[in-house]
Design an enzyme around this catalytic site. Structure first.
Site, PDB file in Angstrom:
ATOM      1  N   ARG A   1       0.828  -1.208   0.000  1.00 22.66           N
ATOM      2  CA  ARG A   1       0.000   0.000   0.000  1.00 22.66           C
ATOM      3  C   ARG A   1       0.867   1.266   0.000  1.00 22.66           C
ATOM      4  O   ARG A   1       0.464   2.296  -0.553  1.00 22.66           O
ATOM      5  CB  ARG A   1      -0.943  -0.007   1.204  1.00 22.66           C
ATOM      6  CG  ARG A   1      -2.103  -0.973   1.025  1.00 22.66           C
ATOM      7  CD  ARG A   1      -3.045  -1.000   2.220  1.00 22.66           C
ATOM      8  NE  ARG A   1      -3.698   0.269   2.475  1.00 22.66           N
ATOM      9  CZ  ARG A   1      -4.760   0.717   1.813  1.00 22.66           C
ATOM     10  NH1 ARG A   1      -5.285  -0.006   0.827  1.00 22.66           N
ATOM     11  NH2 ARG A   1      -5.313   1.873   2.139  1.00 22.66           N
TER      12      ARG A   1
ATOM     13  N   ASP B   1       1.096  -1.112  10.695  1.00 20.28           N
ATOM     14  CA  ASP B   1      -0.300  -1.457  10.924  1.00 20.28           C
ATOM     15  C   ASP B   1      -0.725  -0.878  12.266  1.00 20.28           C
ATOM     16  O   ASP B   1      -0.263  -1.327  13.324  1.00 20.28           O
ATOM     17  CB  ASP B   1      -0.456  -2.984  10.909  1.00 20.28           C
ATOM     18  CG  ASP B   1      -1.896  -3.433  11.041  1.00 20.28           C
ATOM     19  OD1 ASP B   1      -2.739  -2.625  11.492  1.00 20.28           O
ATOM     20  OD2 ASP B   1      -2.178  -4.601  10.714  1.00 20.28           O
TER      21      ASP B   1
ATOM     22  N   ASN C   1      -4.885  11.142  10.496  1.00 22.80           N
ATOM     23  CA  ASN C   1      -6.016  10.918   9.604  1.00 22.80           C
ATOM     24  C   ASN C   1      -6.524   9.478   9.638  1.00 22.80           C
ATOM     25  O   ASN C   1      -7.701   9.221   9.407  1.00 22.80           O
ATOM     26  CB  ASN C   1      -5.601  11.285   8.179  1.00 22.80           C
ATOM     27  CG  ASN C   1      -6.600  10.851   7.138  1.00 22.80           C
ATOM     28  OD1 ASN C   1      -7.584  11.522   6.877  1.00 22.80           O
ATOM     29  ND2 ASN C   1      -6.343   9.689   6.512  1.00 22.80           N
TER      30      ASN C   1
ATOM     31  N   TYR D   1     -17.496   3.782  16.755  1.00 25.80           N
ATOM     32  CA  TYR D   1     -16.901   4.847  15.943  1.00 25.80           C
ATOM     33  C   TYR D   1     -17.148   6.210  16.595  1.00 25.80           C
ATOM     34  O   TYR D   1     -16.220   7.027  16.700  1.00 25.80           O
ATOM     35  CB  TYR D   1     -17.483   4.817  14.533  1.00 25.80           C
ATOM     36  CG  TYR D   1     -16.946   5.913  13.640  1.00 25.80           C
ATOM     37  CD1 TYR D   1     -15.675   5.808  13.087  1.00 25.80           C
ATOM     38  CD2 TYR D   1     -17.704   7.045  13.352  1.00 25.80           C
ATOM     39  CE1 TYR D   1     -15.172   6.827  12.265  1.00 25.80           C
ATOM     40  CE2 TYR D   1     -17.214   8.053  12.538  1.00 25.80           C
ATOM     41  CZ  TYR D   1     -15.942   7.929  11.997  1.00 25.80           C
ATOM     42  OH  TYR D   1     -15.441   8.932  11.205  1.00 25.80           O
TER      43      TYR D   1
ATOM     44  N   LYS E   1     -14.268   8.871  17.904  1.00 21.69           N
ATOM     45  CA  LYS E   1     -14.131  10.236  17.400  1.00 21.69           C
ATOM     46  C   LYS E   1     -14.223  11.254  18.537  1.00 21.69           C
ATOM     47  O   LYS E   1     -13.539  12.284  18.509  1.00 21.69           O
ATOM     48  CB  LYS E   1     -15.171  10.511  16.323  1.00 21.69           C
ATOM     49  CG  LYS E   1     -14.958   9.706  15.046  1.00 21.69           C
ATOM     50  CD  LYS E   1     -13.692  10.110  14.300  1.00 21.69           C
ATOM     51  CE  LYS E   1     -12.499   9.213  14.510  1.00 21.69           C
ATOM     52  NZ  LYS E   1     -11.310   9.641  13.743  1.00 21.69           N
TER      53      LYS E   1
ATOM     54  N   VAL F   1     -18.346  12.754   3.886  1.00 19.25           N
ATOM     55  CA  VAL F   1     -17.993  12.819   2.464  1.00 19.25           C
ATOM     56  C   VAL F   1     -17.913  11.415   1.864  1.00 19.25           C
ATOM     57  O   VAL F   1     -17.671  10.429   2.577  1.00 19.25           O
ATOM     58  CB  VAL F   1     -16.657  13.563   2.270  1.00 19.25           C
ATOM     59  CG1 VAL F   1     -16.816  15.027   2.643  1.00 19.25           C
ATOM     60  CG2 VAL F   1     -15.530  12.924   3.080  1.00 19.25           C
TER      61      VAL F   1
ATOM     62  N   THR G   1     -16.154   8.967   0.741  1.00 19.97           N
ATOM     63  CA  THR G   1     -14.935   8.161   0.678  1.00 19.97           C
ATOM     64  C   THR G   1     -15.314   6.699   0.899  1.00 19.97           C
ATOM     65  O   THR G   1     -16.487   6.359   1.114  1.00 19.97           O
ATOM     66  CB  THR G   1     -13.954   8.595   1.765  1.00 19.97           C
ATOM     67  OG1 THR G   1     -14.583   8.436   3.050  1.00 19.97           O
ATOM     68  CG2 THR G   1     -13.554  10.059   1.590  1.00 19.97           C
TER      69      THR G   1
END
Length: 257
Positions: free
Chosen positions: A37, A55, A81, A153, A157, A184, A186
């Protein structure tokens, strides 16, 4: 010209932020989960300085990633990010026995912040979903609750916002802020997300490198380059100290003050 490190920059908003920064003439170090990646990331962002690997679901690999970063020249800004989304169907224990979402979204940025040489600016990716996060921090490891991917999640956050505010308080010489990039389209947000994808990385980039007075602040939560309402609990010092203490205990990495 600034040097910026962006976690999770093999695709999505991280990759988009990297490209914006490169286009503006900044030096950018990418991050990807593995070497394959990383190579893809370098091809996708021509002009990036290099890519480092690790990782973030593994504490050992996260610590090794910090060592890779410290072997490079110091960074002016770091954008945290990397994240996994709200559709995780199971707790998904990592090699360290931690919930996948918590390990990547919360504990990894804590460890990297603690171990990488202090930059001038730190940016943590939050979400509007943080307002639904559990502000009690009672079960970070999801051992007593039935699994709920959306709640996990949201919790993570909120924890990222708390982390950003804690760092701003503990390191007054560093500009530390959190960003809601919007919902957005993604891979994480899904193709039906309603917000404009092109605006998603702009605030992170602005906070990382801009000399605008609005970007040279600390301990704030932003959406589209404007300070935004945040769950009030995130500003509570006792809650910040508890999260930092729990992250230090779970990672084995004390936070340098």
């Amino acid at each position: 010209m600034a040097r910026v490190f962006i976690t999770g920059s093999a695709d999505g908003l991280g990759q988009m932020a990297a490209q914006l920064l490169v286009d503006e003439g900044h030096q950018v170090v990418l991050h990807a989960r593995n070497e394959a990646r990383a190579q893809d990331a370098m091809r996708a962002v021509p002009g990036a300085e290099r890519a480092v690997t690790g990782d973030l679901s593994s504490l050992a690999e996260t610590k090794a990633l910090a060592a890779q970063a410290n072997a490079l020249d110091a960074f002016d800004a770091i954008i945290h990010n990397a994240a996994v989304g709200y559709r995780e169907r199971a707790r998904g224990a990592t090699v360290d026995g931690l919930p996948h979402v918590f390990a990547i979204n919360t504990l990894a940025p804590y460890v990297l912040t603690a171990l990488i040489r202090r930059p001038k600016r730190l940016i943590y990716l939050g979400s509007g979903m943080h307002r639904s996060g559990d502000a009690t921090l009672r079960d970070l490891e999801w051992k007593r609750r039935g699994w709920d991917g959306s709640q996990a999640y949201a919790d993570s956050k909120l924890q990222d916002v708390i982390l950003a505010f804690a760092v701003a308080r503990l390191w007054p010489d560093v500009l530390s802020n959190a960003v809601d990039p919007g919902w957005v389209p993604t891979k994480m947000g899904g193709r039906n997300a309603p917000d404009d994808l092109s605006t998603g990385p702009e605030t992170q980039v602005w906070l990382a490198v801009s000399n605008d007075a609005g970007a040279r602040v600390t301990g704030e939560y932003f959406h589209h380059k404007r300070t935004h309402d945040v769950l009030p609990a995130a500003r509570e010092i006792k809650l910040q100290d508890r999260l930092m203490s729990d992250c230090a205990r779970l990672s084995g990495v004390p936070f340098p003050e």
